[in-house]
Design a protein around this motif. Structure first.
Motif, PDB file in Angstrom:
ATOM      1  N   ALA B  57       0.834  -1.211   0.000  1.00 29.31           N
ATOM      2  CA  ALA B  57       0.000   0.000   0.000  1.00 29.31           C
ATOM      3  C   ALA B  57       0.866   1.258   0.000  1.00 29.31           C
ATOM      4  CB  ALA B  57      -0.941  -0.013   1.208  1.00 29.31           C
ATOM      5  N   VAL B  58       1.981   1.217   0.750  1.00 30.61           N
ATOM      6  CA  VAL B  58       2.913   2.359   0.754  1.00 30.61           C
ATOM      7  C   VAL B  58       3.474   2.557  -0.659  1.00 30.61           C
ATOM      8  CG1 VAL B  58       5.159   3.181   1.596  1.00 30.61           C
ATOM      9  CG2 VAL B  58       3.540   2.127   3.203  1.00 30.61           C
ATOM     10  N   ALA B  59       3.912   1.452  -1.264  1.00 29.32           N
ATOM     11  CA  ALA B  59       4.500   1.533  -2.611  1.00 29.32           C
ATOM     12  C   ALA B  59       3.465   2.011  -3.624  1.00 29.32           C
ATOM     13  CB  ALA B  59       5.058   0.166  -3.019  1.00 29.32           C
ATOM     14  N   GLU B  60       2.250   1.465  -3.528  1.00 30.69           N
ATOM     15  CA  GLU B  60       1.215   1.845  -4.497  1.00 30.69           C
ATOM     16  C   GLU B  60       0.850   3.319  -4.379  1.00 30.69           C
ATOM     17  OE1 GLU B  60      -1.654  -1.252  -3.856  1.00 30.69           O
ATOM     18  OE2 GLU B  60      -1.127  -2.227  -5.754  1.00 30.69           O
ATOM     19  N   ARG B  61       0.824   3.822  -3.149  1.00 36.25           N
ATOM     20  CA  ARG B  61       0.501   5.229  -3.003  1.00 36.25           C
ATOM     21  C   ARG B  61       1.589   6.094  -3.633  1.00 36.25           C
ATOM     22  NH1 ARG B  61      -0.823   7.799   2.721  1.00 36.25           N
ATOM     23  NH2 ARG B  61       1.415   7.521   3.012  1.00 36.25           N
ATOM     24  N   SER B  62       2.833   5.731  -3.345  1.00 33.05           N
ATOM     25  CA  SER B  62       3.933   6.531  -3.864  1.00 33.05           C
ATOM     26  C   SER B  62       3.989   6.451  -5.395  1.00 33.05           C
ATOM     27  CB  SER B  62       5.217   6.048  -3.194  1.00 33.05           C
ATOM     28  OG  SER B  62       6.274   6.059  -4.078  1.00 33.05           O
ATOM     29  N   MET B  63       3.797   5.264  -5.935  1.00 25.40           N
ATOM     30  CA  MET B  63       3.790   5.112  -7.391  1.00 25.40           C
ATOM     31  C   MET B  63       2.584   5.818  -8.000  1.00 25.40           C
ATOM     32  SD  MET B  63       4.738   1.083  -7.408  1.00 25.40           S
ATOM     33  CE  MET B  63       6.430   0.484  -7.325  1.00 25.40           C
ATOM     34  N   GLY B  64       1.458   5.766  -7.284  1.00 26.61           N
ATOM     35  CA  GLY B  64       0.244   6.416  -7.770  1.00 26.61           C
ATOM     36  C   GLY B  64       0.420   7.929  -7.871  1.00 26.61           C
ATOM     37  N   GLU B  65       1.147   8.516  -6.911  1.00 21.94           N
ATOM     38  CA  GLU B  65       1.411   9.961  -6.962  1.00 21.94           C
ATOM     39  C   GLU B  65       2.176  10.319  -8.227  1.00 21.94           C
ATOM     40  OE1 GLU B  65       1.601  10.512  -2.085  1.00 21.94           O
ATOM     41  OE2 GLU B  65       3.462  10.636  -3.259  1.00 21.94           O
ATOM     42  N   LEU B  66       3.211   9.520  -8.502  1.00 21.84           N
ATOM     43  CA  LEU B  66       4.003   9.768  -9.714  1.00 21.84           C
ATOM     44  C   LEU B  66       3.139   9.610 -10.969  1.00 21.84           C
ATOM     45  CD1 LEU B  66       6.652  10.252 -11.240  1.00 21.84           C
ATOM     46  CD2 LEU B  66       7.145   7.807 -11.027  1.00 21.84           C
ATOM     47  N   GLU B  67       2.344   8.540 -10.994  1.00 22.99           N
ATOM     48  CA  GLU B  67       1.500   8.305 -12.175  1.00 22.99           C
ATOM     49  C   GLU B  67       0.524   9.451 -12.398  1.00 22.99           C
ATOM     50  OE1 GLU B  67      -0.244   4.376 -11.638  1.00 22.99           O
ATOM     51  OE2 GLU B  67       1.749   3.571 -11.233  1.00 22.99           O
ATOM     52  N   ALA B  68      -0.047   9.991 -11.306  1.00 22.60           N
ATOM     53  CA  ALA B  68      -1.001  11.096 -11.448  1.00 22.60           C
ATOM     54  C   ALA B  68      -0.308  12.327 -12.032  1.00 22.60           C
ATOM     55  CB  ALA B  68      -1.620  11.423 -10.091  1.00 22.60           C
ATOM     56  N   LEU B  69       0.900  12.613 -11.541  1.00 24.23           N
ATOM     57  CA  LEU B  69       1.643  13.770 -12.051  1.00 24.23           C
ATOM     58  C   LEU B  69       1.953  13.624 -13.538  1.00 24.23           C
ATOM     59  CD1 LEU B  69       4.228  14.485  -9.192  1.00 24.23           C
ATOM     60  CD2 LEU B  69       2.485  16.058 -10.058  1.00 24.23           C
ATOM     61  N   VAL B  70       2.464  12.454 -13.936  1.00 23.87           N
ATOM     62  CA  VAL B  70       2.873  12.317 -15.334  1.00 23.87           C
ATOM     63  C   VAL B  70       1.659  12.205 -16.256  1.00 23.87           C
ATOM     64  CG1 VAL B  70       5.149  11.373 -14.742  1.00 23.87           C
ATOM     65  CG2 VAL B  70       3.290   9.820 -15.307  1.00 23.87           C
ATOM     66  N   THR B  71       0.559  11.659 -15.747  1.00 23.71           N
ATOM     67  CA  THR B  71      -0.662  11.621 -16.564  1.00 23.71           C
ATOM     68  C   THR B  71      -1.117  13.041 -16.892  1.00 23.71           C
ATOM     69  OG1 THR B  71      -1.351   9.547 -15.529  1.00 23.71           O
ATOM     70  CG2 THR B  71      -3.071  10.817 -16.627  1.00 23.71           C
ATOM     71  N   ALA B  72      -1.054  13.913 -15.890  1.00 29.80           N
ATOM     72  CA  ALA B  72      -1.466  15.306 -16.104  1.00 29.80           C
ATOM     73  C   ALA B  72      -0.558  15.989 -17.130  1.00 29.80           C
ATOM     74  CB  ALA B  72      -1.443  16.062 -14.776  1.00 29.80           C
TER      75      ALA B  72
END
Lengths: 198, 198
Positions: B57-72
């Motif tokens: 869950a820690v890893a997914e949150r951190s990876m999810g933050e990056l994915e949201a930024l690059v998607t934008a």
């Protein structure tokens, strides 16, 4: 050093590398190495003052083999792009033959990275110098876009790390990614190389 | 899941990440996390059935933050080369802020790589898909040399690994190498991009 001493040194490095490969760096003792050579540990210590020093000799020999191969390719009378492709292919082939799926050697490499950073750094600097000669030559002859050969060489090495770094070789093998040849094409394009139309 | 449950889940992930950062993944116990939240370990286990699941869950949150930024960034109305540069810069900045010189987080990452490979692989595949959209767009618009966007994307990611892989970030920091901007220039050249004359 007499030639007999050189031979003994060589034997110690051979046996140590076999032990590191088979039972791992941590579990191998200088006593194991000595026993396998029917020597006393004290005799081994005449040549290497620690297991770390033996590991450095193993690493230096393996790195030296790669350096000799790429030096020979760099000196060939062929276009820079061809030499660069062969240098990178050879580096990847040698490293993957050596490290891919050999978890025990990873331990040896991890220890060298922790304990003997200077040895690794010196190798990287020698390797860069060979690569840089080819890159600069290609720039001078118009095969590659003219530019800063030092920076371009750093970029070439960094781009290939997935195929060269012992630990990444195994880790990245489980991820989708480019093949070695595709990566080398990309690197050549990064240098501004355009293949002549066929 | 009620919003209260979501909050509790979130709290557990927050506290776990702080522990992993401060005392390390191995040394952190579910009891530590529970105690810090004034909960019973049994209550934590209602949300996560193991420390491994918390780490994921820690890893997914951190990876999810990056994915949201690059998607934008990928969705912005700008030339593909500009978006690609910003995506790569953002990825490198985020990863180095997070991992550079934080030996304890390396332990967490190494465990995730060993125990939770699927989570990492899924992230890499989502990241690739975002990158590939930008690469394909640049190829379609003639900014990059036309070609196989999938392979080109693999090459872009592989070329940047020195600046993104948590373990390499520290290891390679001690070696001579390119700067992030230099590497991104090289990657753009690898895609066949030529900046318009100024």
């Amino acid at each position: 050093m007499t030639s007999l001493e050189r031979d003994t040194r060589q034997d110690i490095v051979d046996v140590a590398e076999r032990f590191f490969r088979q039972i791992g760096y941590q579990k191998t003792t200088v006593a194991d190495i000595a026993k396998s050579l029917r020597m006393s540990p004290a005799n081994v210590y005449r040549f290497f003052d620690s297991k770390k020093a033996i590991n450095e000799a193993v690493a230096e020999r393996s790195m030296g083999e790669l350096e000799a191969l790429v030096t020979a390719i760099a000196a060939e009378k062929r276009p820079a792009a061809e030499r660069l492709r062969e240098i990178l292919t050879t580096t990847c082939r040698l490293n993957s033959a050596r490290y891919l799926d050999n978890q025990r050697l990873h331990e040896m490499v991890a220890c060298a990275m922790e304990e003997s950073w200077d040895v690794i750094r010196a190798h990287v600097e020698r390797y860069d110098a060979i690569l840089r000669g080819v890159v600069a030559d290609g720039m001078a002859k118009g095969e590659f876009t003219a530019g800063d050969a030092r920076t371009a060489t750093y970029c070439v090495r960094a781009a290939m790390i997935r195929f060269c770094n012992p630990l990444l070789l195994t880790q990245c093998g489980a991820l989708p990614g480019p093949g070695v040849d595709e990566m080398i094409d990309f690197v050549l394009a990064g240098l501004g190389y355009r293949a002549a139309a066929g």
